[in-house]
Design an enzyme around this catalytic site. Sequence first.
Site, mmCIF file in Angstrom:
data_model
loop_
_atom_site.group_PDB
_atom_site.id
_atom_site.type_symbol
_atom_site.label_atom_id
_atom_site.label_comp_id
_atom_site.label_asym_id
_atom_site.label_seq_id
_atom_site.Cartn_x
_atom_site.Cartn_y
_atom_site.Cartn_z
ATOM 1 C CD GLU A 33 40.378 50.279 54.469
ATOM 2 O OE1 GLU A 33 40.909 51.328 54.078
ATOM 3 O OE2 GLU A 33 40.556 49.188 53.904
ATOM 4 C CE1 TYR A 116 39.402 53.758 50.549
ATOM 5 C CE2 TYR A 116 39.661 54.080 52.920
ATOM 6 C CZ TYR A 116 39.953 53.380 51.759
ATOM 7 O OH TYR A 116 40.764 52.285 51.825
ATOM 8 C CG ASP A 134 42.576 54.863 48.154
ATOM 9 O OD1 ASP A 134 42.513 54.721 46.907
ATOM 10 O OD2 ASP A 134 43.277 54.137 48.877
#
Length: 347
Positions: A33, A116, A134
Amino acid sequence: MNFSNKLIGWYQDNKRDLPWRNTVNPYHIWLSEIILQQTRVLQGTPCYLAFLKAFPTIEDLANAPEFKVLKMWQGLGYYSRARNLHFTAKDIVNNFGGEFPKDYRKMLQFKGIGVYTAAAITSFAFDMPYAVVDGNVIRVLSRVFGVSIPSDTSVGKKQFQQLAQELLIEKESAIYNQAIMEFGAMKCKPKSPDCSNCPMQDFCVAYATNSVAELPVKSMKIKVKDRFLHYFLIEQEDNVFLGKRKSGIWIGLYEFPFLEFPIKMNQKQVMQSDEWSQRFLNSTCDVKSVSSEFIHILSHQKIYAQFWQINATGVKLEEYELIPRNSLLEFPVSRLTEKYFETIELG
Ligand code: SF4
């Protein structure tokens, strides 16, 4: 069939096979990520695999010297992300026995983990019901549901987060979150979305109202500052001056001595400036070459840089050390300097 179920159906038929999708290891998911916040999947995949090879476990990352972490991160930009990654790996190893807590709120307390990333880790690794939001998710939601509130305002952010959470299929949060991000990346793309073959076409507000290109809406334009930098590769025999940056976005990276000017300056103007005289006081300089201009764009800055190769004697630069020219590639440097290295012989 509603939006969420349709999305999952589309995902199961169309998803890409990406290495971080075949794991529930929170360390791997976290790494992927953070890397994907920096770069696209195509460039991010080899970086992710290389990072995992260098630091197979969170303990390996925590115990690595910062120098090595930054070197591995080189080229991805936003080095604060690499420093936060390193800091948080140490935090988890030292204070949580090397295990990510299965707790969204605790996750948010780690450096570099925001809403997020916390939602991504808790949902992908632990199947917990937190919706990711996102840029891809905002684009899909704003178009399908016709949400025109600017997504970069605090009210807008809250509204998108709320809508995403309402749409989440709680028992299938991992797959749902993957699905909406994949849909944004592959189908409902920023430019030229594939509307004519889209499973959401029947109820997509943007499609029905011909407003696909206008959504999502952003309110703020980032002010970009122009900076004019001249870097000096000062050679003394086979050595060059190099220093470790102590502040700013490139903290911890290595760089050549440099001068910064408020406006664009040519070679003659630079050499006639007071800054030049101070930097090269009591020394003899022979300018061998000046590179063409490199333009490097960051989120808030546009850097115009030139690299000078100089043979000099008598230069004294206390904050820099002399290192062998042929070892330059071992040091972590900014992507800007790396681009310059790609144009010269360093051996
Ligand atoms: Fe996106 Fe077009 Fe599909 Fe609407 S119809 S969701 S705008 S790809």
